[in-house]
Design an enzyme around this catalytic site. Structure first.
Site, PDB file in Angstrom:
ATOM      1  CB  ALA A  44     -12.195  -1.000  57.821  1.00 44.95           C
ATOM      2  CG  HIS A  99      -4.391  -2.497  51.970  1.00 48.39           C
ATOM      3  ND1 HIS A  99      -5.702  -2.825  52.260  1.00 48.39           N
ATOM      4  CD2 HIS A  99      -3.906  -3.521  51.227  1.00 48.39           C
ATOM      5  CE1 HIS A  99      -5.999  -3.991  51.697  1.00 48.39           C
ATOM      6  NE2 HIS A  99      -4.930  -4.441  51.076  1.00 48.39           N
ATOM      7  CB  CYS A 126      13.243  15.197  45.554  1.00 42.46           C
ATOM      8  SG  CYS A 126      12.091  15.835  46.796  1.00 42.46           S
ATOM      9  CD  GLN A 178      -7.733  -6.562  54.947  1.00 45.62           C
ATOM     10  OE1 GLN A 178      -8.192  -6.626  53.803  1.00 45.62           O
ATOM     11  NE2 GLN A 178      -8.377  -7.063  55.993  1.00 45.62           N
TER      12      GLN A 178
HETATM   13  N1  APR Z   1     -16.077  -5.267  65.529  1.00 43.44           N
HETATM   14  C1  APR Z   1     -16.024  -6.348  64.706  1.00 43.44           C
HETATM   15  N2  APR Z   1     -16.297  -6.284  63.382  1.00 43.44           N
HETATM   16  C2  APR Z   1     -16.646  -5.076  62.896  1.00 43.44           C
HETATM   17  C3  APR Z   1     -16.733  -3.907  63.686  1.00 43.44           C
HETATM   18  C4  APR Z   1     -16.432  -4.052  65.064  1.00 43.44           C
HETATM   19  N3  APR Z   1     -16.472  -3.004  65.917  1.00 43.44           N
HETATM   20  N4  APR Z   1     -17.094  -2.872  62.888  1.00 43.44           N
HETATM   21  C5  APR Z   1     -17.241  -3.380  61.648  1.00 43.44           C
HETATM   22  N5  APR Z   1     -16.979  -4.692  61.652  1.00 43.44           N
HETATM   23  C6  APR Z   1     -16.908  -5.627  60.527  1.00 43.44           C
HETATM   24  C7  APR Z   1     -18.000  -5.466  59.513  1.00 43.44           C
HETATM   25  O1  APR Z   1     -19.052  -6.376  59.806  1.00 43.44           O
HETATM   26  C8  APR Z   1     -17.294  -5.835  58.200  1.00 43.44           C
HETATM   27  O2  APR Z   1     -17.492  -7.209  57.883  1.00 43.44           O
HETATM   28  O3  APR Z   1     -15.696  -5.322  59.866  1.00 43.44           O
HETATM   29  C9  APR Z   1     -15.811  -5.627  58.492  1.00 43.44           C
HETATM   30  C10 APR Z   1     -15.215  -4.475  57.701  1.00 43.44           C
HETATM   31  O4  APR Z   1     -15.192  -4.882  56.345  1.00 43.44           O
HETATM   32  P1  APR Z   1     -14.784  -3.823  55.232  1.00 43.44           P
HETATM   33  O5  APR Z   1     -15.530  -2.568  55.450  1.00 43.44           O
HETATM   34  O6  APR Z   1     -14.873  -4.536  53.915  1.00 43.44           O
HETATM   35  O7  APR Z   1     -13.264  -3.477  55.558  1.00 43.44           O
HETATM   36  P2  APR Z   1     -11.995  -4.349  55.189  1.00 43.44           P
HETATM   37  O8  APR Z   1     -12.302  -5.826  55.215  1.00 43.44           O
HETATM   38  O9  APR Z   1     -10.874  -3.883  56.035  1.00 43.44           O
HETATM   39  O10 APR Z   1     -11.699  -3.905  53.658  1.00 43.44           O
HETATM   40  C11 APR Z   1     -10.534  -4.430  53.076  1.00 43.44           C
HETATM   41  O11 APR Z   1     -10.898  -2.981  51.181  1.00 43.44           O
HETATM   42  O12 APR Z   1     -11.323  -0.945  50.224  1.00 43.44           O
HETATM   43  C12 APR Z   1     -10.343  -1.807  50.608  1.00 43.44           C
HETATM   44  O13 APR Z   1      -8.178  -1.142  51.089  1.00 43.44           O
HETATM   45  C13 APR Z   1      -9.465  -1.165  51.622  1.00 43.44           C
HETATM   46  O14 APR Z   1      -8.256  -2.228  53.411  1.00 43.44           O
HETATM   47  C14 APR Z   1      -9.540  -2.111  52.802  1.00 43.44           C
HETATM   48  C15 APR Z   1      -9.958  -3.403  52.154  1.00 43.44           C
END
Ligand code: APR
Length: 236
Positions: free
Chosen positions: A20, A117, A128, A99
């Site tokens: 994310a 995901h 359907c 993800q």
């Molecule tokens: N550049 C680099 N890192 C970033 C940035 C950015 N611009 N913005 C946020 N981050 C980092 C944050 O520090 C955090 O560690 O991205 C990470 C996002 O982590 P999560 O919010 O946990 O997202 P993610 O790892 O994709 O979550 C995995 O959890 O809820 C489920 O299915 C959902 O796919 C998701 C999965």
């Protein structure tokens, strides 16, 4: 940065594994950062709402949350997405494994994208199997139903659901055969996705993340920063 540039220059098959944090610079909040979705206050925790059980037990409430928080259809790819598409077009990057469910890698021009995901852009009637686009889902009111009367479900892996076998197989093949794995914008806390990086057998593991992750210790290069800003400095 210069070390990252050298690694990319010397790589013939890069795979990018993202989360994310790759889309936050497009204006889509992540989940676990302090301003992330899971740290916003709701009566029911978002991880509970985004589950198989909750989808079928409280479908109307699920869709209220989903339309409000998960359908960010007017956001644009940022420099991270665009640079990755450039690296693929230059024959240096073989696949993006994400993800994320926002479709921004494809919107930026990436061709080989494994969406572990799923995607908000694929929605199917459970009776359907007719497909519906994300706009239809955003415009729907209450519980979206097919003209056959069937319940429409997004092609998104909810908590408690399995990942798609084909997508997992192809993602692991890519990770096992690349020479450089760049992992970015993910807290590496959700399995099985987070465990995929253990399959990496190549030369350089690069971790680009704003906050520390449990895998920082095993990466060759760790850059704590914003992945869009960092990749913007890379020349292909
Ligand atoms: N550049 C680099 N890192 C970033 C940035 C950015 N611009 N913005 C946020 N981050 C980092 C944050 O520090 C955090 O560690 O991205 C990470 C996002 O982590 P999560 O919010 O946990 O997202 P993610 O790892 O994709 O979550 C995995 O959890 O809820 C489920 O299915 C959902 O796919 C998701 C999965």
């Amino acid at each position: 940065m210069s070390e990252l540039q050298t690694i990319i220059d010397n790589s013939r098959s890069i795979v990018f594994f993202g989360g994310a944090g790759v889309s936050t610079e497009s204006g889509i909040p992540d989940f676990r950062s302090v301003d992330g979705l899971y740290n916003q206050k709701y009566d029911v925790p978002p991880e509970t709402i985004l589950s198989h059980e909750y989808f079928f037990s409280y479908t109307e409430e699920f869709y209220r949350f989903y339309r409000d928080k998960m359908l960010c259809l007017y956001k644009k790819p940022n420099t991270a997405h665009l640079k990755l598409a450039e690296l693929e077009a230059a024959g240096k990057l073989t696949a993006v494994v994400t993800q994320n469910i926002d479709g921004l890698h494809q919107a930026a021009g990436s061709k080989t994208v494994y969406e572990l995901h799923g995607s908000v852009h694929r929605n199917y009637c459970r009776e359907c199997h007719k497909s519906f686009d994300a706009q239809f889902m955003l415009d729907s009111v209450g519980v979206p139903r097919c003209d056959c009367g069937g319940l429409i479900k997004p092609d998104v892996v909810l908590y408690g659901e399995q990942l798609d076998d084909y997508t997992v197989t192809k993602a692991l093949e890519a990770i096992q055969s690349c020479d450089t794995l760049i992992v970015a914008g993910t807290s590496l806390t959700v399995y099985p996705a987070a465990g995929f990086i253990r399959y990496f057998r190549g030369n350089k593991l690069v971790l680009i993340n704003r906050d520390p992750t449990p895998y920082d210790g095993s990466a060759d290069v760790v850059i704590h920063g914003k992945v869009g800003e960092i990749l913007k400095e890379i020349t292909v």
